[in-house]
Design an enzyme around this catalytic site. Structure first.
Site, PDB file in Angstrom:
ATOM      1  N   GLY A   1       0.826  -1.202   0.000  1.00 27.58           N
ATOM      2  CA  GLY A   1       0.000   0.000   0.000  1.00 27.58           C
ATOM      3  C   GLY A   1       0.858   1.249   0.000  1.00 27.58           C
ATOM      4  O   GLY A   1       2.057   1.177  -0.262  1.00 27.58           O
ATOM      5  N   ASN A   2       0.244   2.377   0.253  1.00 23.69           N
ATOM      6  CA  ASN A   2       1.023   3.624   0.379  1.00 23.69           C
ATOM      7  C   ASN A   2       0.340   4.559   1.372  1.00 23.69           C
ATOM      8  O   ASN A   2      -0.727   4.240   1.888  1.00 23.69           O
ATOM      9  CB  ASN A   2       1.213   4.278  -1.000  1.00 23.69           C
ATOM     10  CG  ASN A   2      -0.095   4.706  -1.630  1.00 23.69           C
ATOM     11  OD1 ASN A   2      -0.777   5.598  -1.143  1.00 23.69           O
ATOM     12  ND2 ASN A   2      -0.467   4.025  -2.711  1.00 23.69           N
TER      13      ASN A   2
END
Ligand code: CTP
Ligand code: CA
Length: 225
Positions: free
Chosen positions: A33-34
């Site tokens: 993810g980020n």
């Protein structure tokens, strides 16, 4: 002024906005993810709605509540976001890509939870579709606004993305710095288009979104016959 008192220059127009991060599964319990919080995309969706637009918000998983919009589409992966956007873009007058789409996804998703057997684990990644570039390549197409998240050489990279993807406008922000950007309440933007540019100083994202939407509306109306 109250939102209800605003002029509604986008009455009857459809605006498609992407927001938030994407999650790319590694196995049933893990993902890549980020740090995108969804704040900017959500604030943009709200600001477009305040100007009378029918807003379609396609968002990755974010912790905050989504604004009231004509249609809310919740997705997880870049491929899901791409499919959700492509299914709705034909009717859109304006497309704004505020999502932090994962550039790569694991080539294979393990069917079972990966056990910690080996001392090293290599995960092979493959490129995701560039949703923004795909929308910009369509004919006919909506008025297309992209973002650029950069850790250095903000203007050069943003100009390259504006021309490389064939966008109408790009809003560039410095990330990984103290000035805000990803996962921050405040942000500053350098906005570029073929005929000019405008810098917005550091300010809270809702206020920034409001001013950016005014600029997008101005350029959009100037571009339509
Ligand atoms: N974007 C997209 N689909 C992707 C990757 C990015 O729609 N698969 C959009 C983002 O929503 C943003 C813009 O493209 O509006 C730029 O994203 P950014 O990560 O800054 O640029 P990239 O083109 O992905 O290039 P790089 O990450 O190498 O800088
Ligand atoms: Ca990227």
């Amino acid at each position: 002024a109250l939102v209800a008192d605003r002029p509604r220059p986008l009455h009857g127009r459809r605006v498609l906005v992407t927001a938030g991060p994407t999650r790319e599964a590694i196995d049933p319990v893990r993902f890549i993810g980020n740090r995108s919080s969804g704040r900017m995309g959500f604030a943009l969706a709200e600001a477009f709605g305040a100007r009378g637009a029918d807003v379609i918000l396609v968002t990755g998983p974010v912790a905050r509540p989504a604004p009231a919009v004509a249609e809310l589409v919740q997705v997880e992966t870049a491929l899901e976001m791409d499919a959700a956007v492509m299914a709705r873009v034909a009717d859109a007058d304006i497309f704004v890509a505020a999502a932090a789409v994962a550039d790569y996804r694991p080539a294979e998703v393990a069917a079972d939870k990966i056990k910690k057997q080996m001392d090293e684990l290599v995960i092979r990644l493959v490129k995701n579709p560039d949703i923004l570039a795909r929308v910009a390549a369509r004919r006919p197409r909506p008025f297309v606004v992209g973002f650029a998240a950069e850790t250095s050489q903000l203007e050069q990279h943003a100009v390259a993305k504006l021309h490389g993807k064939g966008l109408d406008m790009i809003a560039a922000n410095q990330v990984g710095a103290e000035e805000g950007g990803f996962d921050a309440a405040d942000n500053a933007l350098l906005v570029l288009w073929a005929g000019g540019q405008h810098s917005f100083p550091l300010m809270p994202k809702p206020q920034l979104a409001d001013r950016l939407v005014d600029l997008i509306v101005e350029r959009y109306l100037a571009s339509t016959p």
